[in-house]
Design a protein around this motif. Structure first.
Motif, PDB file in Angstrom:
ATOM      1  N   LEU A  32      65.296  35.564 -30.982  1.00  0.00           N
ATOM      2  CA  LEU A  32      65.013  34.334 -32.294  1.00  0.00           C
ATOM      3  C   LEU A  32      64.050  34.531 -32.851  1.00  0.00           C
ATOM      4  N   ARG A  33      63.632  34.259 -33.721  1.00  0.00           N
ATOM      5  CA  ARG A  33      62.391  34.058 -34.093  1.00  0.00           C
ATOM      6  C   ARG A  33      62.044  32.982 -35.927  1.00  0.00           C
ATOM      7  N   MET A  34      61.297  32.327 -36.262  1.00  0.00           N
ATOM      8  CA  MET A  34      61.314  31.336 -36.961  1.00  0.00           C
ATOM      9  C   MET A  34      59.903  30.730 -37.064  1.00  0.00           C
ATOM     10  N   GLY A  35      59.718  31.369 -38.490  1.00  0.00           N
ATOM     11  CA  GLY A  35      58.354  30.747 -38.262  1.00  0.00           C
ATOM     12  C   GLY A  35      57.829  30.884 -40.390  1.00  0.00           C
ATOM     13  N   ILE A  36      56.591  30.872 -40.343  1.00  0.00           N
ATOM     14  CA  ILE A  36      55.987  30.252 -42.136  1.00  0.00           C
ATOM     15  C   ILE A  36      55.848  32.124 -42.542  1.00  0.00           C
ATOM     16  N   GLU A  37      55.543  32.386 -43.411  1.00  0.00           N
ATOM     17  CA  GLU A  37      54.879  32.948 -44.367  1.00  0.00           C
ATOM     18  C   GLU A  37      54.364  32.786 -44.863  1.00  0.00           C
ATOM     19  N   ARG A  38      53.281  33.587 -45.951  1.00  0.00           N
ATOM     20  CA  ARG A  38      52.696  33.839 -46.736  1.00  0.00           C
ATOM     21  C   ARG A  38      52.760  35.333 -47.843  1.00  0.00           C
ATOM     22  N   ARG A  39      53.134  35.412 -49.135  1.00  0.00           N
ATOM     23  CA  ARG A  39      53.455  36.669 -49.430  1.00  0.00           C
ATOM     24  C   ARG A  39      51.561  36.771 -50.313  1.00  0.00           C
ATOM     25  N   ILE A  40      50.843  37.703 -50.234  1.00  0.00           N
ATOM     26  CA  ILE A  40      49.956  38.199 -51.657  1.00  0.00           C
ATOM     27  C   ILE A  40      49.778  38.717 -51.973  1.00  0.00           C
ATOM     28  N   ARG A  41      50.441  38.694 -53.520  1.00  0.00           N
ATOM     29  CA  ARG A  41      50.159  40.209 -54.183  1.00  0.00           C
ATOM     30  C   ARG A  41      49.689  41.395 -54.143  1.00  0.00           C
ATOM     31  N   LEU A  42      49.404  42.364 -54.098  1.00  0.00           N
ATOM     32  CA  LEU A  42      48.316  43.222 -54.158  1.00  0.00           C
ATOM     33  C   LEU A  42      48.206  44.557 -55.868  1.00  0.00           C
ATOM     34  N   ALA A  43      49.622  44.589 -55.462  1.00  0.00           N
ATOM     35  CA  ALA A  43      49.290  44.972 -56.480  1.00  0.00           C
ATOM     36  C   ALA A  43      51.015  44.585 -57.258  1.00  0.00           C
ATOM     37  N   ASP A  44      51.598  45.252 -58.118  1.00  0.00           N
ATOM     38  CA  ASP A  44      52.854  44.606 -58.803  1.00  0.00           C
ATOM     39  C   ASP A  44      53.404  45.126 -58.314  1.00  0.00           C
ATOM     40  N   ARG A  45      53.918  45.759 -57.223  1.00  0.00           N
ATOM     41  CA  ARG A  45      55.175  46.305 -56.276  1.00  0.00           C
ATOM     42  C   ARG A  45      55.141  45.894 -54.763  1.00  0.00           C
ATOM     43  N   THR A  46      53.993  45.709 -54.690  1.00  0.00           N
ATOM     44  CA  THR A  46      53.488  45.390 -53.186  1.00  0.00           C
ATOM     45  C   THR A  46      52.709  43.650 -52.794  1.00  0.00           C
ATOM     46  N   LYS A  47      53.369  44.016 -52.002  1.00  0.00           N
ATOM     47  CA  LYS A  47      52.429  42.247 -51.570  1.00  0.00           C
ATOM     48  C   LYS A  47      52.129  42.669 -50.183  1.00  0.00           C
TER      49      LYS A  47
END
Length: 214
Positions: free
Chosen positions: A97-112
């Motif tokens: 089991l893994r639980m945590g947080i993440e941040r998504r940074i947009r690099l391009a139109d469809r890529t993060k």
């Protein structure tokens, strides 16, 4: 003027619709390569996923997200010797089991770009039983561990609802366990020992995870 007004309204509705599509903050994931190779492929094992990468994921959030993942593994093999009356049974079970947080940074139109950290809990046990004419021996191994993992990865969206991602990371783990062997006919040779320690391991870009955004 009326045509311009209608065109402007349609553009605003389109942009608003696109913004709503991009603002989906609930997603489910499944390890695509592990599912195909271990769950669908016919064999004598029922095996969903190994310890890493994980089997099933849930993501809740748009930019800063809460993430939870579950990995399962179950194996049950039994073989008999053609030259003797010996039967070998191999059983193994693992849950992660893994639980945590993440941040998504947009690099391009469809890529993060994905950056995050997880708390990790893991339990595994295995047992190999050898049954013969004179004795039945068992070799066993049990372990539980906990720790933290730091991850980085990439996600590519094919459409507003379908995407795929892969991650790499480093895990810091503490493990306690027990290993040993037992004999029914000769109990004097039974062994039992405890194991504990810390470890640092790295996961390179692992199997691709299929993402379905709700």
């Amino acid at each position: 003027m009326i045509r311009l007004l209608i065109t402007g309204l349609l553009c605003l509705l389109f942009l608003q619709n696109q913004a709503q599509k991009e603002d989906k903050n609930i997603a489910l994931g499944i390890n695509a390569t592990g599912f195909v190779s271990k769950f669908i492929s016919p064999n004598d094992n029922f095996s969903i996923i190994e310890q890493t990468p994980l089997g099933f994921w849930g993501y809740f959030g748009h930019v800063n997200a809460f993430r939870v993942g579950l990995g399962l593994n179950y194996r049950n093999n039994s073989t008999s010797s053609t030259t003797s009356d010996q039967t070998l049974t191999d059983n193994a079970f693992n849950i992660l089991l893994r639980m945590g947080i993440e941040r998504r940074i947009r690099l391009a139109d469809r890529t993060k770009l994905i950056l995050g950290a997880d708390g990790i809990g893991n339990y595994s046990e295995s047992k190999i039983v050898s049954e013969g004419n004179f004795d039945t021996t068992t070799v066993f191994d049990k372990a539980s561990s906990g720790g933290v993992g730091f991850i980085g990865g990439l996600q590519f969206n094919f459409s507003e609802r379908i995407g795929i991602r892969s991650e790499a990371g480093i895990n810091l783990m503490y493990t306690e366990g027990m290993t040993g062997s037992e004999s029914e006919s000769f109990p004097s040779i039974n062994t039992n020992s405890s194991v504990r320690g810390t470890s640092i391991n790295m996961d390179l870009l692992n199997a691709l995870v299929l993402i379905i955004q709700l």
